[in-house]
Design an enzyme around this catalytic site. Structure first.
Site, PDB file in Angstrom:
ATOM      1  NE  ARG A   1      -0.518  -6.568  10.954  1.00  0.00           N
ATOM      2  CZ  ARG A   1      -0.589  -5.888   9.829  1.00  0.00           C
ATOM      3  NH1 ARG A   1       0.331  -5.036   9.511  1.00  0.00           N
ATOM      4  NH2 ARG A   1      -1.600  -6.067   8.994  1.00  0.00           N
TER       5      ARG A   1
ATOM      6  CE  LYS B   1      -1.140   1.235   3.804  1.00  0.00           C
ATOM      7  NZ  LYS B   1      -1.499   1.776   5.104  1.00  0.00           N
ATOM      8  CB  THR B   2       3.568   2.397   2.235  1.00  0.00           C
ATOM      9  OG1 THR B   2       2.811   1.937   3.342  1.00  0.00           O
ATOM     10  CG2 THR B   2       4.168   3.735   2.568  1.00  0.00           C
TER      11      THR B   2
ATOM     12  CD  GLN C   1      -4.759  -4.063   7.697  1.00  0.00           C
ATOM     13  OE1 GLN C   1      -3.950  -3.742   8.531  1.00  0.00           O
ATOM     14  NE2 GLN C   1      -4.456  -4.222   6.425  1.00  0.00           N
TER      15      GLN C   1
ATOM     16  CG  ASP D   1      -1.649   5.866   4.382  1.00  0.00           C
ATOM     17  OD1 ASP D   1      -2.167   4.864   3.864  1.00  0.00           O
ATOM     18  OD2 ASP D   1      -0.617   5.833   5.062  1.00  0.00           O
ATOM     19  CD  GLU D   2      -3.427   2.774   7.573  1.00  0.00           C
ATOM     20  OE1 GLU D   2      -4.425   2.051   7.370  1.00  0.00           O
ATOM     21  OE2 GLU D   2      -2.330   2.341   7.993  1.00  0.00           O
TER      22      GLU D   2
END
Length: 801
Positions: free
Chosen positions: A648, A58-59, A281, A246-247
């Site tokens: 994770r 994503k980043t 998330q 973002d997010e």
DNA sequence: GTAGGCTTGCGGCAA
DNA sequence: GCAAGCCTAC
């Protein structure tokens, strides 16, 4: 405030443009992206929703996209608005863009958190919302103290209606974009018998007089600013050619409104707004996040393109299977299926049942040591807990093992008492009218200025309509104060005058926004870091901690040093203070090899080779409280949290469940989490510890799953542990005093049978030593101690010798 | 005004 | 189990 925007609107030789070839077909930065990622990077025009599953890059997409926009000269750095939630995310993004485009990032003045960008906007247009551009940003602590004052003034019993609660409610309203008049009737009655609008309004008024905002206002006032000043908004419509978020799944209503206003420069179907997020998330509902924002994006921006990133580069297929299977139980989601890009299926997810939290910690410790012997770095392992109190058992165990660990996300640096005190001194030097800072430090260190003296100061300030500092200055010339206090205050004021003068010798600040600074012209006589050191020393603050004999004192002095040292990086005192009010994180010493212990919430965005997920028990995880408060939606959020935890891990995943857990100081037998039943059998290996106690599987009644094997109490185990478990289970039902091994655990046990002690009996107290009981009233004992003299103590504090 | 002892209450935690 | 806040005694 590093860069100056106007300057960057001018083309700069050798910066962005020359970095990447002259329109070559496929620039380097696109190489190595998969098809969807590339699509997300190249679709620059129109609204775009990128649904990026865990570990799908994503980043990378976000940063490459910005690099692409810059490289293809679609916009200048100052024309891109790029928002994140945390400073950490903003910093990382800046670094990564820097790696792609070189020096150009320096010129991205609008890359930052919602709040820092909000603050920046407000400082530019402060007068339009009734503030001065040097307004202070209050943190939660200041806020609470302010509310306490208001409640007191309004004659509201602070015990019945705690300031904290009101602060929390206000936070919620502000997250939802509600002003005092917007608060719903239902909410109004929730505090102080419907006096909410009045109190909320008073609070807002008070902020204005203090020339201050709280965090919520940074967004709320922006919204107000834009709504009331279309010309200002239009200016930003022209400026921001591209907006990236973002997010997005973490955004709340206020942030949504804020973004919508800024994205309205073009009609919705053409807005160049790109949001990136993962509905699976979304774990911040309790903080006002609206998953709905992301679920609704296509409706809000008709014609929006949706790109799903589903190729996972992080975890083995067994781990992904477990995670996908679990999250599939959620109803409200957009739906994604992660595919692994890691070849091997990898190890099975191991689920272990243990007796209690201590055994859990022992097990985890052993495994960690074993992995370490196999050559794994401690840095590659993490323990992710649901609630922070779970951490203690691990810390204790690791200390005895001598295992290096670090706790991530403990009390934040700037929230520490000593740091806040020191900052209050500096704030007051920088702005004498900062009443909240004044209150904080008048009597810290102790100067003999107590409540009564303060009351006189408040009264005077209110009478004169001035700040406390100003009021003090007039008061010390009169007879109103006692001579001792008068002298003390006068000296204190003189000190502040002195410091303020020295601060003046430091180059001016703040004028950065429009004027070009002439570098190197001003010579610094006192750097602000030096000044801070002097302030802390001369005020006696440092000395106060030096004289403190308690264990933490040394650490506190360390923190003060760290604070002062960190000031060196800033050009000015006020620049530093601005940074501090917006920033929470301190540099965590990444240097040593250590196991990370943190909450699931703070693990979002991180990854580890090996992940331990302890405490998968009903009530703890999913958290009972969330279920009670938010029902089904709450359960889904807990499940997303589990999903975050599972994803994770890169290679190894260890889930554990304890049969007994200490909650609120009481031992409770626990039922395995329903989430265990939601893991796919094919990807999971169940392991029982076969420890001395228990070993009867999960037991419980988590709903007919594989883990619902036997009734734990229908067994032949006769071990001591087993007996205890049985004793407990029955005592819980009977609601009588709870005992473990004969120790009274429950409080206020005065059941008429009287005490288990007799008058005249010799007993032992942990602090006071031995003594003889003189009198018994209920569970209170009056004891004549041999060393400490006569004391009244609770029965539960003493034992038979 | 302060220190010490007891009572109470309790989630995750960015800015 | 623990910390923060309250109350009481000096």
């Amino acid at each position: 405030m590093a860069a100056e925007p106007q300057r960057l609107d001018r083309p700069q030789a050798g910066s962005i443009t020359s970095q990447f070839g002259r329109g070559a077909a496929a620039p380097d930065y696109l190489k190595g992206l998969n098809e969807e990622q590339r699509d997300a990077v190249l679709t620059t025009e129109g609204p775009l929703l990128v649904l990026a599953g865990a570990g799908t890059g994503k980043t990378r997409v976000l940063t490459t996209r910005i690099a692409h926009i810059l490289n293809s000269k679609k916009a200048w750095p100052s024309e891109i608005l790029s928002v994140t939630f945390t400073n950490k995310a903003a910093r990382e993004m800046k670094e990564r863009i820097g790696a792609l485009v070189g020096a150009g990032v320096e010129g991205m003045p609008w890359l930052g958190t919602f709040h820092s960008i909000g603050a920046r906007l407000l400082r530019r247009h402060a007068e339009l919302v009734g503030l001065r551009s040097d307004f202070t940003i209050l943190d939660t602590d200041d806020q609470i103290r302010l509310i306490k004052q208001l409640l007191e003034a309004a004659n509201i019993d602070e015990k019945r209606w705690p300031a904290r609660q009101f602060a929390g409610m206000m936070d919620n309203w502000k997250n939802r974009g509600q002003l005092p008049t917007d608060v719903s009737m239902a909410d109004r009655s929730a505090f102080a018998n419907g006096r909410i609008p009045e109190l909320y309004q008073q609070y807002q008024d008070r902020l204005k007089t203090l020339n201050a905002t709280d965090f919520g206002d940074l967004l709320l006032l922006c919204i107000k600013l834009f709504r009331e000043n279309p010309d200002v908004l239009a200016e930003y419509h022209r400026r921001f050619k591209y907006i990236l978020v973002d997010e997005y799944q973490d955004s709340n209503v206020a942030q949504y409104l804020w973004l919508r206003l800024l994205a309205q420069g073009k009609p919705a179907p053409e807005a160049n707004l790109c949001v990136v997020g993962d509905d699976d998330q979304s774990i911040y509902g309790w903080r006002g996040a609206e998953v709905d924002n992301i679920l609704r994006f296509e409706k809000d921006f008709p014609g929006a393109k949706v790109i799903r990133l589903e190729r996972n580069y992080r975890s083995t297929s067994n781990i992904l299977k477990a995670a996908s299977h679990l999250i599939a139980n959620n109803e409200s989601r957009l739906g994604k299926t992660l595919q692994t890009d890691v070849g091997e299926p990898g190890e099975l997810v191991m689920v272990t049942s243990v007796w209690d939290s201590d055994e859990e910690a022992r097990q985890v410790g052993e495994e960690i040591e074993q992995f370490q012997r196999q050559g794994d770095a401690l840095n590659s392992m993490a323990i992710l807990v649901r609630a922070s109190h779970q951490m203690r058992a691990f810390e204790e165990r690791f200390i005895t093992l001598g295992l290096n660990y670090r706790v991530i996300g403990g009390p934040r640096f700037y929230e520490r008492k000593e740091v806040r005190d020191a900052l209050a001194y500096l704030r007051l030097v920088s702005n004498p009218n900062d009443d909240l800072a004044f209150e904080r430090i008048v009597n810290t260190p102790k100067r003999g200025l107590g409540d009564s003296t303060l009351q006189i100061l408040y009264d005077a300030a209110r009478r004169q309509g001035t700040s406390l500092t100003t009021a003090v200055r007039t008061l010390v010339e009169t007879e109103e104060l006692k001579p001792k206090q008068r002298t003390t205050l006068r000296q204190l004021m003189d000190q502040f005058d002195d410091w303020a003068q020295r601060a003046q010798a430091v180059p001016p600040e703040d004028a950065v926004e429009t004027e070009e600074l002439a570098p190197g012209i001003v010579r610094r006589h006192t750097s602000h870091a030096d000044l801070a050191r002097q302030v802390l020393d001369e005020s006696g603050y440092t000395e106060m901690w030096q004289n403190d004999k308690s264990a933490e004192a040394e650490g506190r002095l360390e923190n003060l040093k760290e604070l002062v040292n960190s000031m060196e990086e800033f050009d000015s005192l006020s620049g530093f203070l601005e940074h501090v009010s917006l920033v929470m994180d301190r540099d965590t010493g990444e240097a040593d090899d250590a196991v990370s212990i943190m909450t699931l919430h703070s693990a979002k965005g991180l990854e580890f080779e090996t992940v331990f997920l302890p405490g998968w028990e009903e009530g703890l995880f999913p958290s009972q409280r969330t279920l009670d408060e938010s029902g089904r939606a709450g359960l889904e959020e807990e499940r997303r949290l589990a999903y975050v935890g599972l994803t994770r891990a890169r290679k190894r995943l260890r889930v554990s469940v304890a049969q007994n857990r200490l909650t609120h100081g009481l031992w409770q037998s626990a039922i395995p989490s329903r989430f265990l039943d939601e893991l796919p059998a094919a990807a999971v290996e169940v392991k029982d510890t076969g420890s001395a106690y228990g070993g009867y599987g999960y037991g419980g009644r988590s709903g007919g799953g594989r883990f619902d094997t036997r009734d734990p109490f229908d067994s032949l185990y006769e071990t001591p542990g087993w007996q205890r478990a049985r004793a407990q289970a029955s005592s819980r039902k009977s609601a009588g005093p709870v005992t473990i091994d004969g120790d009274l655990v429950a409080r206020s046990v005065d059941d008429g049978r009287g005490s288990k002690y007799d008058v005249g009996e010799r007993v032992f107290h942990l602090k006071f030593g031995y003594g003889r009981i003189e009198q018994i009233e209920g569970n209170k004992l009056t004891i004549e101690f041999e060393k400490a003299g006569r004391k009244k103590v609770l029965e539960s504090f003493v034992q038979k010798p």
